[in-house]
Scaffold this active site. Structure first.
Site, mmCIF file in Angstrom:
data_model
loop_
_atom_site.group_PDB
_atom_site.id
_atom_site.type_symbol
_atom_site.label_atom_id
_atom_site.label_comp_id
_atom_site.label_asym_id
_atom_site.label_seq_id
_atom_site.Cartn_x
_atom_site.Cartn_y
_atom_site.Cartn_z
ATOM 1 N N PHE A 2 -8.517 -7.683 -2.180
ATOM 2 C CA PHE A 2 -7.232 -7.786 -2.888
ATOM 3 C C PHE A 2 -6.061 -7.928 -1.934
ATOM 4 C CE2 PHE A 2 -8.015 -3.385 -1.960
ATOM 5 C CZ PHE A 2 -6.822 -2.987 -1.389
ATOM 6 N N VAL B 149 -3.572 -2.032 2.416
ATOM 7 C CA VAL B 149 -2.794 -0.828 2.114
ATOM 8 C C VAL B 149 -2.096 -0.384 3.392
ATOM 9 C CG1 VAL B 149 -2.852 1.551 1.294
ATOM 10 C CG2 VAL B 149 -4.427 -0.127 0.325
ATOM 11 N N ASP C 76 -16.051 1.354 -9.961
ATOM 12 C CA ASP C 76 -16.199 1.092 -8.522
ATOM 13 C C ASP C 76 -16.135 2.405 -7.749
ATOM 14 O OD1 ASP C 76 -16.680 -0.483 -6.331
ATOM 15 O OD2 ASP C 76 -14.599 -1.083 -6.036
#
Length: 653
Positions: A185, A188, A298
């Site tokens: 994605f 972070v 997940d």
């Protein structure tokens, strides 16, 4: 309908089935790519994985092109059927035409591929709720029969909630060098928002499709609704298309996945106790999540984050899905990380919340063994499916695991979802709390005591402990706080800088001064051991060597060995060398030197009868037990702080 329409409908059935097969094939390839990416990240030589990934992407592009061609053909067939239906129409209100059109709408999107009857009015109702749409999310493919966002009636409220949590991009400050993690994605980062240190999950794509935006908003909407001490705290989001970000609390210790790599001699090492407490926190978070009708999908160590106090929180809800309250319907599709997937998920069968329970069992096994699930037994997705689904293989459970722990793992990774317990059951029945007691306290009577008085607690105040322990041992008012036996027990159980008794120290001490079969005999044994001259309890071999440095030849210390239940005599031999001789205790026989042949009833007897052969002469005089013994015999006040001898810290006992 005429023969031409029937043939077209039959062709639609066949093409729809072919499209579904291509989608399933794509799903398998996507999951295999994700597995290879994980392997490549952890590999020192990722060339082989890179070659396979490129090959799979090439095959996927070919499949996507073929799928597009088939969908275009489907559209042409639909157009032909509609044209033929309108030609066939004889009256404006011809009900047969209306019925055929309604059936066509169903068969176009929700068709039963096994229905060989060409009568378009005969559709299997069980398939009328299936929607075979596909969404790529965070590198995983999901196929849903249920919307992955909240129901239509709440969409407006969700939009309002997203607006309420909106953070302007100018308020977000982060350093690209302070990366906390990354994935399909994006990444972070550690950053600052409105003066507060936070974690910022930033999507790295620059062009977003509508599906991506919808999934991002779904995750934001979902996280905004979740408030639990064991679910990662959502603090806001930036929904500017060019700067999509989710802001959460910062978890200083990072992920459980990274902590699993900590060395045994470091403060971050995950001990048995920590592993069970991590599992307990996970169950508490997942119980809340499932009670909110949300599946995680997940669950794995990388998605469990740890704060500075070792509180664990479930994170990353990018693949999470809503499930209708009290619904008996199951979901369809594949999502998550293959090594943690339940059998039904691996083969794209209907599933429910029990897939999360299966994932939990795999991560629990990983926490306790520090090994990768299945130990790299499977190098490809098809191999994983063959092993886990067809052969029903599971990770090997070590023999030393407590019986209740073995049972929990077996139940949670059962092949059949209905046999797996729910998170609510695990929590309500205090299964993990009981396993913690089983693993840390080997003495059965001591386990019963802790379960009776302190179930669910890892440490308790000494004043509470000694009252309940005295009652459990059969003493009501006979024991006084000034009793030397009580003081000895406190020295054993309570660190000098604390007033708490921990479950692990209690269990460990019982291996040396137990068993706890009779209260009076137990306290007598505590006294007989602690009053031996030269006794230094849990002193490490390193510290014992420091104490003996510069002393006379033959000076000795009696202490607990690093092997629970055994003792050690550390002494200075005639060559001024420090020797550590192990003493083993065997229930019913007594104490014996390692390699010796004679057992002695007490440690004192062993020392008195073997001091010449060992070459020991005088006990070391120092430490809290010596000070307490001297104070008791001379009626002088006992100063515990002054009795401790400062030495360099040592991690091993």
């Amino acid at each position: 309908m005429n023969d031409k329409i029937s043939k077209l409908e039959s062709s639609i059935l066949q093409l729809t089935e072919e499209v579904k097969q291509l989608e399933s094939k794509q799903a398998s390839k996507e999951l295999e790519i994700r597995t290879l990416v994980d392997n490549a990240i952890n590999s020192q030589n990722p060339a082989q994985e890179r070659e396979l990934i490129n090959k799979l992407f090439t095959e996927s592009l070919i499949d996507l092109k073929l799928k597009a061609e088939k969908i275009q053909t489907l559209e042409r067939y639909r157009q032909e059927i509609i044209t033929n239906l309108l030609v066939e129409q004889k009256q404006p209100n011809d009900t047969s035409i209306i019925s055929a059109w309604e059936q066509l709408k169903i068969s176009s999107f929700r068709i039963n591929p096994n229905n060989n009857n060409n009568n378009s009015n005969n559709t299997n109702s069980s398939d009328s709720n299936q929607n075979y749409s596909s969404v790529i999310l965070n590198g995983s493919l999901t196929e849903d029969s249920t919307s992955t966002i909240s129901p239509d009636s709440t969409k407006n409220r969700d939009e309002e909630e997203i607006i309420r949590w909106e953070i302007d991009r100018n308020e977000i400050s982060y350093n690209r060098e302070a990366k906390l993690g990354s994935g399909a994605f994006g990444s972070v980062y550690k950053g600052i928002v409105r003066g507060k240190e936070v974690a910022i999950k930033k999507l790295t794509q620059t062009v977003f499709e509508e599906n991506t935006m919808n999934e991002f908003k779904k995750e934001v909407s979902l996280m905004a609704k979740l408030r639990n001490p064991h679910l990662l705290l959502f603090m806001g989001a930036c929904t500017a298309p060019e700067d999509l970000s989710i802001v959460t609390e910062l978890m200083p210790k990072g992920s459980v996945h990274s902590l699993l790599r900590a060395k045994e001699d470091t403060s971050d090492f995950i001990t048995f106790k920590r592993a069970i407490l991590i599992a307990r926190d996970t169950v508490l978070g997942m119980t809340w999540l499932h009670a909110s009708n949300i599946l995680h999908l997940d669950l794995k160590p990388a998605n469990l984050l740890v704060d500075q106090n070792w509180v664990v929180k479930v994170a990353d809800f990018g693949l999470s899905k809503y499930m209708k309250p009290d619904s008996k319907d199951k979901l369809l599709g594949q999502a998550g990380s293959p090594l943690y997937m339940a059998p039904e998920m691996l083969v794209n069968q209907p599933y429910d919340g029990k897939v999360d329970v299966f994932s939990f069992s795999i991560l629990l096994w990983e926490l306790l063994t520090k090994q990768e699930p299945y130990n790299k037994l499977y190098s490809s997705y098809p191999q994983l499916v063959e092993g886990v689904v067809n052969k029903k293989n599971r990770p090997i459970i070590p023999d030393y695991f407590p019986t209740r722990l073995k049972d929990l793992l077996a139940r949670c990774w059962d092949h059949y979802p209905s046999r797996r317990p729910s998170f609510a059951e695990i929590s309500k029945q205090r299964i993990l709390e009981t396993i913690l007691i089983d693993g840390l306290i080997l003495d059965s009577s001591a386990r019963q005591f802790w379960s009776q008085y302190y179930m669910g607690k890892e440490e308790v105040p000494w004043n509470s402990f000694i009252v309940n322990f005295s009652l459990y041992c059969g003493f009501e008012s006979n024991l006084s706080a000034d009793d030397i036996k009580i003081k000895f027990l406190k020295l054993l159980l309570v660190p000098v800088d604390s007033d708490m008794v921990t479950i692990d120290n209690f269990g460990k001490i019982l291996t040396w001064v137990g068993p706890l079969t009779n209260g009076r005999e137990f306290f007598d044994k505590v006294y007989s051991i602690c009053s031996i001259k030269g006794f230094m309890a849990a002193t490490s071999s390193k510290n014992a060597s420091q104490y003996l440095a510069g002393k006379k030849t033959g000076t000795y210390i009696l202490r607990f060995s690093s092997d629970p239940g055994s003792y050690a005599i550390s002494y200075l031999n005639k060559n001024k060398e420090i020797i550590h001789a192990r003493v083993i205790y065997k229930q019913g026989s007594g104490y014996i030197h390692h390699g010796g042949q004679t057992h002695y009833a007490t440690l004192d007897d062993l020392i008195k009868n073997t001091f010449k052969s060992l070459g020991i002469k005088e006990p070391f005089e120092g430490g809290p037990f010596h000070a307490l013994t001297v104070a008791a015999s001379s009626s002088k006040p006992f100063n515990i702080a002054g009795a401790y001898i400062p030495v360099a810290p040592s991690k091993k006992i």
